[in-house]
Write an enzyme that holds these catalytic residues in place. Structure first.
Site, PDB file in Angstrom:
ATOM      1  N   GLU B  60      55.619  25.892 -49.388  1.00 29.68           N
ATOM      2  CA  GLU B  60      56.251  24.998 -48.720  1.00 29.68           C
ATOM      3  C   GLU B  60      57.508  25.093 -48.515  1.00 29.68           C
ATOM      4  O   GLU B  60      58.379  24.668 -47.413  1.00 29.68           O
ATOM      5  CB  GLU B  60      55.706  23.627 -49.223  1.00 29.68           C
ATOM      6  CG  GLU B  60      54.165  23.428 -49.259  1.00 29.68           C
ATOM      7  CD  GLU B  60      53.423  24.323 -50.439  1.00 29.68           C
ATOM      8  OE1 GLU B  60      54.192  24.692 -51.292  1.00 29.68           O
ATOM      9  OE2 GLU B  60      52.350  24.280 -50.151  1.00 29.68           O
ATOM     10  N   ASP B  85      50.397  16.050 -50.127  1.00 34.05           N
ATOM     11  CA  ASP B  85      50.362  16.154 -51.591  1.00 34.05           C
ATOM     12  C   ASP B  85      51.297  17.401 -51.962  1.00 34.05           C
ATOM     13  O   ASP B  85      51.986  17.557 -53.345  1.00 34.05           O
ATOM     14  CB  ASP B  85      49.256  16.008 -52.404  1.00 34.05           C
ATOM     15  CG  ASP B  85      48.300  15.184 -52.016  1.00 34.05           C
ATOM     16  OD1 ASP B  85      48.045  14.239 -52.502  1.00 34.05           O
ATOM     17  OD2 ASP B  85      47.820  14.984 -50.595  1.00 34.05           O
ATOM     18  N   ILE B  87      53.793  18.926 -50.190  1.00 39.90           N
ATOM     19  CA  ILE B  87      55.009  18.803 -49.412  1.00 39.90           C
ATOM     20  C   ILE B  87      56.301  18.980 -50.441  1.00 39.90           C
ATOM     21  O   ILE B  87      57.545  19.343 -50.214  1.00 39.90           O
ATOM     22  CB  ILE B  87      55.135  17.659 -48.399  1.00 39.90           C
ATOM     23  CG1 ILE B  87      56.228  17.771 -47.326  1.00 39.90           C
ATOM     24  CG2 ILE B  87      55.746  16.438 -49.061  1.00 39.90           C
ATOM     25  CD1 ILE B  87      56.144  16.934 -46.146  1.00 39.90           C
ATOM     26  N   PRO B  89      57.242  20.724 -52.895  1.00 34.22           N
ATOM     27  CA  PRO B  89      57.903  22.027 -52.933  1.00 34.22           C
ATOM     28  C   PRO B  89      58.964  22.181 -51.857  1.00 34.22           C
ATOM     29  O   PRO B  89      60.102  22.757 -51.985  1.00 34.22           O
ATOM     30  CB  PRO B  89      57.059  23.179 -53.123  1.00 34.22           C
ATOM     31  CG  PRO B  89      55.757  22.600 -53.284  1.00 34.22           C
ATOM     32  CD  PRO B  89      55.750  21.176 -52.980  1.00 34.22           C
ATOM     33  N   HIS B 129      44.869  15.014 -53.413  1.00 34.40           N
ATOM     34  CA  HIS B 129      44.611  15.134 -51.969  1.00 34.40           C
ATOM     35  C   HIS B 129      44.611  13.898 -51.214  1.00 34.40           C
ATOM     36  O   HIS B 129      43.539  13.646 -50.268  1.00 34.40           O
ATOM     37  CB  HIS B 129      43.308  16.100 -51.541  1.00 34.40           C
ATOM     38  CG  HIS B 129      43.004  17.547 -52.137  1.00 34.40           C
ATOM     39  ND1 HIS B 129      42.761  17.663 -53.525  1.00 34.40           N
ATOM     40  CD2 HIS B 129      43.373  18.644 -51.675  1.00 34.40           C
ATOM     41  CE1 HIS B 129      43.012  19.050 -53.709  1.00 34.40           C
ATOM     42  NE2 HIS B 129      43.404  19.550 -52.612  1.00 34.40           N
TER      43      HIS B 129
HETATM   44  C1  LIG Z   1      51.527  23.557 -53.586  1.00 38.19           C
HETATM   45  C2  LIG Z   1      50.166  23.812 -53.051  1.00 38.19           C
HETATM   46  N1  LIG Z   1      50.209  23.900 -51.669  1.00 38.19           N
HETATM   47  C3  LIG Z   1      48.877  24.476 -51.051  1.00 38.19           C
HETATM   48  C4  LIG Z   1      47.910  24.003 -51.734  1.00 38.19           C
HETATM   49  C5  LIG Z   1      46.613  24.234 -51.160  1.00 38.19           C
HETATM   50  N2  LIG Z   1      45.764  25.511 -51.485  1.00 38.19           N
HETATM   51  C6  LIG Z   1      44.762  25.318 -52.534  1.00 38.19           C
HETATM   52  S1  LIG Z   1      43.972  26.744 -53.051  1.00 38.19           S
HETATM   53  C7  LIG Z   1      45.230  27.650 -51.911  1.00 38.19           C
HETATM   54  C8  LIG Z   1      45.150  29.086 -52.055  1.00 38.19           C
HETATM   55  C9  LIG Z   1      45.407  29.785 -53.199  1.00 38.19           C
HETATM   56  O1  LIG Z   1      45.215  31.292 -53.319  1.00 38.19           O
HETATM   57  P1  LIG Z   1      45.421  31.843 -54.351  1.00 38.19           P
HETATM   58  O2  LIG Z   1      46.674  31.548 -55.108  1.00 38.19           O
HETATM   59  O3  LIG Z   1      45.384  33.382 -54.126  1.00 38.19           O
HETATM   60  O4  LIG Z   1      44.320  31.555 -55.495  1.00 38.19           O
HETATM   61  P2  LIG Z   1      42.671  31.872 -55.268  1.00 38.19           P
HETATM   62  O5  LIG Z   1      42.213  30.479 -54.594  1.00 38.19           O
HETATM   63  O6  LIG Z   1      42.506  33.043 -54.593  1.00 38.19           O
HETATM   64  O7  LIG Z   1      41.954  31.681 -56.651  1.00 38.19           O
HETATM   65  C10 LIG Z   1      46.056  26.813 -51.160  1.00 38.19           C
HETATM   66  C11 LIG Z   1      46.791  27.191 -50.045  1.00 38.19           C
HETATM   67  C12 LIG Z   1      47.819  23.661 -53.244  1.00 38.19           C
HETATM   68  N3  LIG Z   1      46.701  23.315 -53.810  1.00 38.19           N
HETATM   69  N4  LIG Z   1      49.143  23.361 -53.480  1.00 38.19           N
END
Ligand SMILES: Cc1ncc(C[n+]2csc(CCOP(=O)(O)OP(=O)(O)O)c2C)c(N)n1
Ligand SMILES: [Mg+2]
Lengths: 411, 338
Positions: B60, B85, B87, B89, B129
């Site tokens: 972010e 939630d 934002i 970073p 969330h």
């Molecule tokens: C700081 C933050 N930004 C965005 C999200 C939303 N989000 C949750 S899981 C995810 C994808 C994560 O992918 P990865 O790190 O590859 O883990 P995987 O789901 O593949 O195990 C996102 C963008 C979050 N939870 N926290």
């Protein structure tokens, strides 16, 4: 603008309707990668970040210098934990579909990461998991019932109803509380390891995050602090190729391996076949020995595949081919360990079916007990007074007033 | 005119602006090929190409920082932060940089970045969330902050935000994406179809930033609110049989104090309602400003109804949510005072 743009935009290996093409995944033959001494300086072992440690070959034999020589009993325990993780996940996904829990995330296809790595560590080591590491809880012996109660937010929920399903923790089991905010645990694990070093303890810390999460600044803080202080920590990247709809290229995987990020900070990065239980175990043992013997941190990239949807809120058929997982070149971790055990003469399809039935029954029994403590919609509920507790150790006056206000409202 | 839910209205705003202005680019996690986890950017990458709708790394801080750089170089980035939630970073880039480029460079540099982000609870999202961080940004000088409560305003305000020469934090109450919410989670969800603000022009139009709207006229008491709570307040006033005037603030910064004070001078009573935590919340600013202007017209103290001063808990979502019962209690209390 579109026509003259010179911006490079990474391309997914395949999108719905296209044929999966995993030629981008660099795979070394089993047994091909040398196993360096645990005190090898990072600069001398940079190749580990670009090759792939593998032990199980196409004939299901264990070969090469990384063969951990686990006895069959240990392998059977690993198989059991992985299978239990999968059956637990499948049940919880179904219960979410039936409206019993609000949300769920499976570890389908990447069970070896948590199970093999946890088995290679000591129970006294502190683990800082991401949300797809339920296998750590299972391997450390957490009863399923406790995990289910968390997912149900019921009267036995360890989080007292405050967290989404899968956001477990286990203080006695040395499993840290999980965050919904990606990557935050990574540098915290480094801090924990620094404290262990300051106190002169023989314990280490390990943490996990997804390849997508390596984009966050917290990932880079972790590598930097770990390298600067040579902290006894194992930093694990579960590269399951996807971050929701975004493939690993957008996390920087197109240019270099994720393990190679370690080199820039002066800590060794090692890439391993994360669906190979034996290789994953061996690499973790190596990293743990390094940390325990004062040779500092290791960055481990576990190459695997997210076999299912990101979560119960997700529909992967919108962004990747339906047959992606079937064509994934590193196969399925449970199937591979099972075939290896069969080849050793220590397992059979019948024993596997029996185990599966036994574990399925265990899941059923656990679910029955867990739901007797309430679900989101039925049965006993947590006391809403709890809403105001644990914001601080001592509840300040304004929260006491609000607690009384809510009590009065509820009559 | 067409019937649109809030997701479609936001999508239509982005589409309209991308068609009108080739400097508008979108960026964010999963916004490109997939069209966003809430599908606000659905179809836009197909239509405008991968160079104008960028899937971003999960960073972010990086998203906002690069959006600033792009904006400084003449683009108009609309960045999506997947959940409000997440934002934080980006907090340093927003507070220390985005908000102050114009000021610190004596007006020579500026970054017209729009940051869209879903906020608020009511979807069983648990503590990560569900947050409503409007006060966190309202306190930062140099950011405009808006929160629409319906599809018509969402589209009009988003177009205005994109055209604005200053940065705008655009908060989208996700509980309202598919329909208005009247505060009772047991009742079946309602679509936007039957709501007058579900009628949205297909093309370009604007809703000004800095103007509140009277969502319901009334004489007995003024309810100052925004986002999801606009609808909850309406339902509460209706249930209580109180002739409340309901003001949808819409624009948190800049604040349309004139509309608020005019109403409070007329009714002599006021409550302020928001979903975010009360302590240090934006409600405090509203109460103080109204009180300063209307003290001699007030028949009763101005009361606040807000989320409790705790994180937003998963299991106690509806105990946390400042629903109709709490609004009615506050309404009765200010009505009884004399
Ligand atoms: C700081 C933050 N930004 C965005 C999200 C939303 N989000 C949750 S899981 C995810 C994808 C994560 O992918 P990865 O790190 O590859 O883990 P995987 O789901 O593949 O195990 C996102 C963008 C979050 N939870 N926290
Ligand atoms: Mg991933």
């Amino acid at each position: 603008m579109t026509t003259k743009s010179r911006l490079h935009v990474p391309k997914a290996h395949a999108r719905p309707g296209e044929t999966p093409d995993f030629s981008y995944v660099q795979i070394s033959p089993a047994g091909a990668v040398a196993r360096p001494e645990i005190n090898a300086p990072a600069g001398d072992i940079a190749d580990l970040a670009n090759s792939m440690v593998r032990v199980l070959d196409e004939e299901h034999r264990a070969i090469g210098p990384w063969h951990p020589h686990l006895d069959p009993g240990e392998l059977q325990i690993g198989l059991r934990h992985m299978l239990l993780t999968r059956l637990y996940d499948n049940r919880m996904q179904r219960m979410q579909r039936q409206g019993k829990i609000s949300f769920y995330m499976r570890a389908y296809g990447e069970e070896a990461v948590s199970v093999a790595q946890c088995m290679a560590l000591r129970p006294t080591d502190m683990l800082f998991p991401a949300y797809r590491n339920q296998g750590l809880q299972i391997t450390r012996g957490r009863p399923l019932e406790a995990l289910m109660c968390q997912a149900l937010s019921n009267t036995r929920d360890m989080c007292k109803g405050r967290q989404l399903p899968v956001m477990y923790h286990w203080k006695e089991g040395n499993l840290f509380t999980q965050s919904g905010n990606l990557a935050t645990q990574f540098p915290q694990a480094v801090g924990w390891a620094m404290a262990a070093a300051i106190k002169g303890e023989d314990r280490l810390a390990a943490s996990w995050l997804g390849e997508g999460s390596t984009a966050e600044a917290d990932f880079h803080y972790a590598l930097l602090f770990a390298a600067v202080y040579q902290a006894p920590v194992i930093l694990n990247i579960t590269n399951n190729q996807w971050a929701i709809s975004t493939f690993q290229g957008f996390a920087g995987g197109e240019q270099r391996s994720f393990a190679a990020r370690g080199g820039g900070y002066g800590l060794p990065g090692i890439r391993v076949d994360g669906n190979d239980f034996l290789a994953t175990y061996a690499v973790t043992t190596w990293a743990a020995e390094r940390a325990r013997n004062g040779h500092g941190p290791t960055l481990v990239e576990l190459v695997t595949y997210r076999g299912g949807a990101h979560s119960t809120s997700d529909d992967p058929s919108r962004y990747r081919p339906k047959d992606d997982y079937e064509l994934w070149p590193l196969g399925d971790p449970i199937e591979r360990l099972k075939q290896h055990l069969i080849r050793l003469g220590e397992w059979s399809d019948e024993r596997h079916a029996t185990l599966e039935a036994e574990l399925e029954q265990h899941v059923t029994d656990s679910w029955k007990r867990a739901t007797s403590y309430g679900t989101l919609t039925e049965g006993p509920r947590l006391d809403p007074d709890l809403l105001f507790e644990d914001v601080f150790k001592e509840m300040p006056e304004h929260l006491k007033r609000q607690q009384a206000q809510l009590r009065a409202l509820r009559g | 005119m067409a019937i649109m839910n809030m997701l479609q209205a936001l999508n239509s705003a982005l589409d309209t602006m991308m068609a009108r202005d080739s400097s508008v680019v979108l960026m964010g996690e999963d916004v490109g090929y997939f069209g966003g986890v809430f599908r606000v950017t659905e179809g836009l990458q197909r239509k405008y190409g991968e160079h104008r709708v960028l899937d971003s790394p999960i960073a972010e801080g990086g998203i906002v920082a690069t959006a600033i750089g792009m904006a400084v170089h003449g683009l108009r980035p609309v960045a999506e932060i997947q959940f409000a939630d997440y934002i934080y970073p980006a907090y340093d880039q927003i507070v220390s940089e985005l908000a102050r480029l114009r000021y610190r460079s004596g007006g020579d540099f500026f970054a017209p970045v729009t940051i869209r982000t879903p906020c608020g609870g009511g979807i069983r999202g648990g503590q990560t969330h569900s947050q409503s961080p409007e006060a966190v940004f309202a306190h930062v000088c140099g950011l405009k902050v808006v929160m629409p409560s319906n599809p018509y305003d969402a589209k009009g305000l988003l177009i205005t935000a994109i055209e604005d020469e200053d940065p705008v934090i655009f908060l989208e109450p996700k509980r309202l994406y598919n329909g208005p919410f009247y505060g009772d989670p047991e009742k079946p969800a309602q679509p936007w179809n039957d709501h007058p603000k579900g009628e949205v022009p297909e093309g370009y139009y604007t809703v000004p930033i800095g103007q509140a709207e009277i969502a319901r006229e009334g004489r007995a008491v003024t309810i100052v609110t925004y986002g999801t709570m606009v609808h909850v307040a309406q339902a509460a006033a209706h249930t209580a049989g109180i002739d409340a005037e309901i003001i949808d603030v819409r624009s948190i910064v800049p604040l349309d104090l004139a509309t608020l004070t005019e109403s409070v001078k007329k009714t002599g009573r006021c409550i302020v309602v928001h979903e975010a935590t009360g302590f240090g919340g934006f409600g405090g600013e509203l109460v103080a400003s109204i009180q300063e202007a209307c003290f001699w017209h007030l028949e009763a103290p101005i009361l606040r109804v807000a989320g409790w001063d705790t994180p937003y808990p998963h299991a106690f979502e509806w105990e946390y949510f400042p629903g109709p019962a709490r609004i009615i209690a506050a309404l009765k209390s200010v009505m009884e005072a004399s």
